[in-house]
Design an enzyme around this catalytic site. Structure first.
Site, PDB file in Angstrom:
ATOM      1  N   TYR A 161       0.832  -1.211   0.000  1.00 40.98           N
ATOM      2  CA  TYR A 161       0.000   0.000   0.000  1.00 40.98           C
ATOM      3  C   TYR A 161       0.867   1.261   0.000  1.00 40.98           C
ATOM      4  CZ  TYR A 161      -3.506   3.389   1.615  1.00 40.98           C
ATOM      5  OH  TYR A 161      -4.332   4.482   1.726  1.00 40.98           O
ATOM      6  N   LYS A 165       1.409   4.301  -2.779  1.00 39.24           N
ATOM      7  CA  LYS A 165       1.116   5.713  -2.500  1.00 39.24           C
ATOM      8  C   LYS A 165       2.368   6.584  -2.711  1.00 39.24           C
ATOM      9  CE  LYS A 165      -3.228   5.234  -1.462  1.00 39.24           C
ATOM     10  NZ  LYS A 165      -4.294   5.866  -2.273  1.00 39.24           N
TER      11      LYS A 165
HETATM   12  P1  NAD Z   1     -13.049   2.901   0.690  1.00 37.56           P
HETATM   13  O1  NAD Z   1     -12.637   1.472   0.680  1.00 37.56           O
HETATM   14  O2  NAD Z   1     -14.170   3.307   1.549  1.00 37.56           O
HETATM   15  O3  NAD Z   1     -13.341   3.400  -0.807  1.00 37.56           O
HETATM   16  C1  NAD Z   1     -12.520   3.015  -1.877  1.00 37.56           C
HETATM   17  C2  NAD Z   1     -13.339   3.085  -3.140  1.00 37.56           C
HETATM   18  O4  NAD Z   1     -12.530   2.634  -4.232  1.00 37.56           O
HETATM   19  C3  NAD Z   1     -14.590   2.194  -3.084  1.00 37.56           C
HETATM   20  O5  NAD Z   1     -15.682   2.909  -3.595  1.00 37.56           O
HETATM   21  C4  NAD Z   1     -14.212   1.032  -3.985  1.00 37.56           C
HETATM   22  O6  NAD Z   1     -15.336   0.426  -4.619  1.00 37.56           O
HETATM   23  C5  NAD Z   1     -13.322   1.754  -5.007  1.00 37.56           C
HETATM   24  N1  NAD Z   1     -12.488   0.833  -5.768  1.00 37.56           N
HETATM   25  C6  NAD Z   1     -11.756  -0.220  -5.324  1.00 37.56           C
HETATM   26  N2  NAD Z   1     -11.171  -0.829  -6.359  1.00 37.56           N
HETATM   27  C7  NAD Z   1     -11.524  -0.147  -7.484  1.00 37.56           C
HETATM   28  C8  NAD Z   1     -11.242  -0.292  -8.857  1.00 37.56           C
HETATM   29  N3  NAD Z   1     -10.473  -1.290  -9.302  1.00 37.56           N
HETATM   30  N4  NAD Z   1     -11.769   0.592  -9.733  1.00 37.56           N
HETATM   31  C9  NAD Z   1     -12.565   1.585  -9.292  1.00 37.56           C
HETATM   32  N5  NAD Z   1     -12.903   1.769  -7.998  1.00 37.56           N
HETATM   33  C10 NAD Z   1     -12.377   0.906  -7.108  1.00 37.56           C
HETATM   34  O7  NAD Z   1     -11.746   3.724   1.048  1.00 37.56           O
HETATM   35  P2  NAD Z   1     -11.514   5.259   1.433  1.00 37.56           P
HETATM   36  O8  NAD Z   1     -10.998   5.276   2.800  1.00 37.56           O
HETATM   37  O9  NAD Z   1     -12.666   6.110   1.053  1.00 37.56           O
HETATM   38  O10 NAD Z   1     -10.263   5.533   0.480  1.00 37.56           O
HETATM   39  C11 NAD Z   1     -10.309   6.398  -0.634  1.00 37.56           C
HETATM   40  C12 NAD Z   1      -8.876   6.742  -1.005  1.00 37.56           C
HETATM   41  O11 NAD Z   1      -8.270   7.410   0.096  1.00 37.56           O
HETATM   42  C13 NAD Z   1      -8.012   5.514  -1.300  1.00 37.56           C
HETATM   43  O12 NAD Z   1      -7.134   5.821  -2.357  1.00 37.56           O
HETATM   44  C14 NAD Z   1      -7.262   5.327   0.004  1.00 37.56           C
HETATM   45  O13 NAD Z   1      -6.046   4.656  -0.191  1.00 37.56           O
HETATM   46  C15 NAD Z   1      -7.061   6.760   0.422  1.00 37.56           C
HETATM   47  N6  NAD Z   1      -6.770   6.946   1.849  1.00 37.56           N
HETATM   48  C16 NAD Z   1      -7.666   6.565   2.803  1.00 37.56           C
HETATM   49  C17 NAD Z   1      -7.342   6.757   4.137  1.00 37.56           C
HETATM   50  C18 NAD Z   1      -8.289   6.368   5.246  1.00 37.56           C
HETATM   51  O14 NAD Z   1      -7.888   6.399   6.418  1.00 37.56           O
HETATM   52  N7  NAD Z   1      -9.547   6.029   4.960  1.00 37.56           N
HETATM   53  C19 NAD Z   1      -6.120   7.346   4.485  1.00 37.56           C
HETATM   54  C20 NAD Z   1      -5.231   7.715   3.484  1.00 37.56           C
HETATM   55  C21 NAD Z   1      -5.574   7.513   2.156  1.00 37.56           C
END
Ligand code: NAD
Length: 254
Positions: A161, A165
Site C-alpha cells: 500500500y 502511494k
Molecule cells: P473505501 O474502501 O471506503 O473506498 C474506496 C473506493 O474505491 C470504493 O468505492 C471502492 O469500490 C473503489 N475501488 C476499489 N477498487 C476499485 C477499482 N479497481 N476501480 C474503481 N474503484 C475501485 O476507502 P476510502 O478510505 O474512502 O479511500 C479512498 C482513497 O483514500 C483511497 O485511495 C485510500 O487509499 C485513500 N486513503 C484513505 C485513508 C483512510 O484512512 N480512509 C487514508 C489515506 C488515504
C-alpha cells in the site's frame, strides 16, 4: 460580493471510486461548488454510484454515474471518451479509487502486490493519461491524486500500500512538471486516518493508537479530505502544482 474563486460552475469533474468514503465526499463537495460530476466506480457498486448522483441532484447540482474499474486499463480511455460524449468536457480528475492489503511483508503474495499496484498506481496513471489527452487540447485542467499521510510517516505491515502511494506522489510531481505548459495542474492529497468503510474494521486498539498519535486526537471525516480536494480543483489554487498536501490533523508535523 461573493468570492467565486472556490467555485467550479461550468466545469466537469471525474471522481474514481466515488460510491463511498472519501470518493463519495469528493463527488458531493465538487457538486456543491457547481461542477457537473462523473461519479465513477465498480460496476457491482452501481447502486452506490446512483445514490451519490441522486444526492448531488437533490442538492441542486448535476451528476451521472459511469462504471469504471481503474485496474482494467483497456477500459479507461473508452470510459473517459464516453464521459466526454455525455458531459462535454473533463476539467477535473480526482484519482481516489484505492485498495490496501495489510500484513507482514514476509507474507505478501505476488498477486496481492500486483492488485494493490494495479488499482492504486497503474490505475491512477492511466486515468491521468486519459484525462490529460483531453485537457491538453482544451483549457488545461486539474488532477488531484489521493495519496496518503503514510508516504511521509510509514507504518509496518503496509508495504504494498505505502509503496503504491509513494509512487503516486512521485507520479504527481513528474506529471506536474511535464504538463505545466499545457495548463494542467497535478497535485496529491495525503489523508491521515479517516472514517470510511476502508477503516471501519479497525479495532479499539487501532482507534486508541490514532487517538494517542494524532495531534487532533481523532480520525478525520471524509468531508475534511474532500474540501482541500475542492480547493486544489478550484481557481483559488492556480499557482499550486506538484504538491502533496497533507490533510492529516498534524500527524506528519509531530
Ligand atoms: P473505501 O474502501 O471506503 O473506498 C474506496 C473506493 O474505491 C470504493 O468505492 C471502492 O469500490 C473503489 N475501488 C476499489 N477498487 C476499485 C477499482 N479497481 N476501480 C474503481 N474503484 C475501485 O476507502 P476510502 O478510505 O474512502 O479511500 C479512498 C482513497 O483514500 C483511497 O485511495 C485510500 O487509499 C485513500 N486513503 C484513505 C485513508 C483512510 O484512512 N480512509 C487514508 C489515506 C488515504
Amino acid at each position: 460580493m461573493a468570492d467565486d474563486s472556490f467555485r467550479l460552475d461550468g466545469k466537469v469533474a471525474v471522481v474514481t471510486g466515488a460510491g463511498q468514503g472519501i470518493g463519495q465526499a469528493c463527488a458531493l463537495a465538487l457538486g456543491r461548488v457547481g461542477a457537473t460530476v462523473a461519479v465513477t466506480g465498480l460496476n457491482n457498486r452501481f447502486a452506490d454510484l446512483d445514490k451519490v448522483c441522486a444526492d448531488i441532484v437533490t442538492a441542486g447540482g448535476w451528476a451521472e454515474a459511469f462504471a469504471l474499474d481503474v485496474s482494467d486499463v483497456s477500459s479507461i480511455k473508452p470510459t473517459f471518451d464516453f464521459i466526454l460524449s455525455k458531459l462535454g468536457s473533463i476539467d477535473v480528475l480526482v484519482n481516489n479509487a484505492g485498495v490496501r492489503v495489510n500484513g507482514p511483508s514476509l507474507g505478501i503474495s505476488e498477486s496481492e502486490w500486483d492488485w494493490v499496484q494495479a488499482v492504486n498506481l497503474k490505475g491512477t496513471f492511466f486515468c491521468c493519461q486519459a484525462a490529460a489527452a483531453h485537457m491538453s487540447t482544451h483549457d488545461g485542467g486539474r488532477i488531484i491524486n489521493i495519496a496518503s499521510q503514510m508516504v511521509d510517516s510509514a507504518a509496518p505491515e503496509r508495504a504494498a500500500y505505502i509503496a503504491s502511494k509513494g509512487g503516486i506522489v512521485a507520479l504527481t510531481k513528474t506529471l506536474a512538471v511535464e504538463w505545466a505548459h499545457q495548463g494542467i495542474q497535478v497535485n496529491a492529497v495525503g489523508p491521515g486516518p479517516t472514517n470510511t468503510p476502508m477503516t471501519a474494521s479497525a479495532d479499539s486498539t487501532a482507534s486508541a493508537q490514532v487517538q494517542a498519535r494524532s495531534p487532533i486526537g481523532r480520525r478525520l471525516e471524509p468531508s475534511e479530505v474532500a474540501n482541500p480536494v475542492v480547493f486544489l480543483a478550484s481557481p483559488a489554487s492556480g499557482a499550486i502544482t506538484g504538491h502533496h498536501l497533507m490533510v492529516d490533523g498534524g500527524w506528519t508535523a509531530s
